[in-house]
Design a protein around this motif. Structure first.
Motif, short mmCIF file in Angstrom:
data_model
loop_
_atom_site.label_atom_id
_atom_site.label_comp_id
_atom_site.label_asym_id
_atom_site.label_seq_id
_atom_site.Cartn_x
_atom_site.Cartn_y
_atom_site.Cartn_z
N PRO A 8 0.80 -1.23 0.00
CA PRO A 8 0.00 0.00 0.00
C PRO A 8 0.83 1.28 0.00
O PRO A 8 0.30 2.36 -0.20
CB PRO A 8 -0.81 -0.12 1.30
N SER A 9 2.15 1.17 0.24
CA SER A 9 2.99 2.36 0.28
C SER A 9 3.11 3.00 -1.10
O SER A 9 3.18 2.31 -2.11
CB SER A 9 4.38 2.01 0.81
N ASN A 79 -14.56 1.37 12.89
CA ASN A 79 -14.25 1.21 14.32
C ASN A 79 -12.81 0.82 14.59
O ASN A 79 -12.37 0.85 15.76
CB ASN A 79 -15.17 0.16 14.94
N TYR A 80 -12.05 0.46 13.56
CA TYR A 80 -10.70 -0.04 13.78
C TYR A 80 -9.83 0.97 14.51
O TYR A 80 -9.81 2.17 14.18
CB TYR A 80 -10.06 -0.39 12.44
N PHE A 81 -9.09 0.49 15.51
CA PHE A 81 -8.12 1.30 16.25
C PHE A 81 -6.75 0.69 16.02
O PHE A 81 -6.53 -0.50 16.32
CB PHE A 81 -8.46 1.31 17.75
N ILE A 92 -1.62 -3.23 8.16
CA ILE A 92 -2.23 -4.04 9.21
C ILE A 92 -3.72 -4.23 8.95
O ILE A 92 -4.26 -5.33 9.15
CB ILE A 92 -2.00 -3.40 10.60
N THR A 93 -4.41 -3.19 8.48
CA THR A 93 -5.83 -3.38 8.17
C THR A 93 -6.01 -4.37 7.02
O THR A 93 -7.01 -5.10 6.97
CB THR A 93 -6.52 -2.04 7.81
N VAL A 213 -1.24 -5.33 17.55
CA VAL A 213 -2.40 -6.20 17.40
C VAL A 213 -2.75 -6.27 15.92
O VAL A 213 -3.02 -5.24 15.29
CB VAL A 213 -3.61 -5.68 18.20
N CYS A 214 -2.71 -7.47 15.37
CA CYS A 214 -3.20 -7.69 14.01
C CYS A 214 -4.16 -8.88 14.06
O CYS A 214 -4.61 -9.28 15.13
CB CYS A 214 -2.04 -7.92 13.04
N ASP A 215 -4.49 -9.43 12.91
CA ASP A 215 -5.46 -10.53 12.89
C ASP A 215 -4.96 -11.75 13.65
O ASP A 215 -5.76 -12.55 14.15
CB ASP A 215 -5.83 -10.89 11.46
#
Length: 320
Positions: A8-9, A79-81, A92-93, A213-215
């Motif tokens: 994504p960069s 809602n993702y933090f 990460i998303t 924190v990731c999946d």
């Protein structure tokens, strides 16, 4: 199911470009190997932005990432933090989003049971005997992460996992809202009340404070709260074979060999990886103490540029 999303960069150097090209070449070799190794299975690649014209395989379906996101997918993104030290938020998303894309593909193609593979994870053995009412997953010992490099799952259980992800981040947002209303003290200039509350809430689910924190962490929490949905750890299965969770991870119990690999910046680093023994029965690891051979059912070429060894591995495997 394989999943790939371009980096994504927007700031990609020539070294990074070369790295990504090598990655894609090895991924395509892996998909071609899976297609030939399991000719009666349907192979799916969910991708965004790849040139797949050379992947002309009879049992391969290429799925473009859906642009019209489901309400649940949008709810997650809203809602993702982001809590990941040194980890790009978009990257990460992406780790989370792949499961939403896989679910939508399952719905679209009427598939009830599936195997998900990271693009650098090579499947060697049939998994048709798996009980798909249970989730097959790697959970390394003493870790508060599960490794989803290989997941054997039903659409029903994936649906439950996606509900769990959304519920988790709804809880994070709720604590941020409550913290914003209370304002008990002067917030830190780096982390406002809401961010502190979110981190505190997330850490309440784990034994140790998290820096990321990731999946992987959410799979762990889902397993922790729903142990009956999971089979025994895939790391060593019932017939002492292994769905391996990282060639360069936790190599201590096995015979190892040094590997010198460049990172995207071109820096060489030496790591010990599990040595692969090629036998008539298939590739194996060797237990260091007993010299017992453990058959490999799937092999994850991680970390980093170990994924560039997929093509040499396939070439060696096909000689057996």
């Amino acid at each position: 199911f394989f999943y790939h999303k371009q980096n994504p960069s927007t700031n990609i150097s020539q070294d990074t470009f070369d790295y990504n090209k090598l990655y894609v070449d090895n991924m395509f070799a892996n998909i071609t190997f899976a297609s030939k190794r399991f000719p009666h299975s349907r192979i799916f690649l969910i991708e965004d932005g790849l040139n797949t014209s050379n992947l002309n395989l009879p049992n391969l379906t290429i799925v473009k990432q859906y642009k019209n996101l489901s309400p649940r997918h949008r709810d997650f993104l809203q809602n993702y933090f982001h809590l990941y030290s040194g980890g790009d938020s978009k990257l990460i998303t992406t780790f989370f989003e792949r499961w939403f894309y896989v679910y939508e593909a399952l719905i679209a193609y009427g598939i009830h049971n599936f195997i998900y593979l990271d693009s650098d994870c090579v499947l060697l053995e049939e998994t048709t005997l798996h009980n798909y009412e249970k989730i097959g997953h790697n959970h390394p010992p003493c870790s508060e992460d599960c490794w989803p490099n290989m997941v054997m799952c039903s659409i029903a259980n994936l649906n439950k996992f996606l509900d769990f992800i959304c519920s988790f981040y709804q809880g994070v947002q709720q604590h941020m809202v409550e913290a914003g209303q209370k304002q008990k003290s002067t917030p830190s200039p780096r982390i406002p009340h809401q961010g502190t509350a979110a981190i505190k809430y997330i850490n309440s689910f784990f034994d140790k404070p998290r820096t990321g924190v990731c999946d992987m962490a959410l799979w762990y929490l889902f397993k922790k709260q729903n142990p009956d949905l999971f089979i025994n750890n895939l790391t060593i299965d019932h017939d002492d074979s292994v769905h391996e969770w990282g060639l360069g991870h936790d190599a201590t119990p096995f015979t190892t060999m040094p590997a010198q690999k460049p990172n995207p910046q071109g820096t060489l680093q030496t790591i010990d990886i599990k040595q692969i023994f090629y036998t008539e029965d298939g590739p194996c690891f060797e237990k260091k103490d007993t010299k017992e051979l453990i058959k490999i059912k799937s092999l994850h070429f991680s970390p980093g540029t170990l994924k560039f060894d997929i093509i040499p591995f396939i070439e060696e495997y096909e000689k057996i």
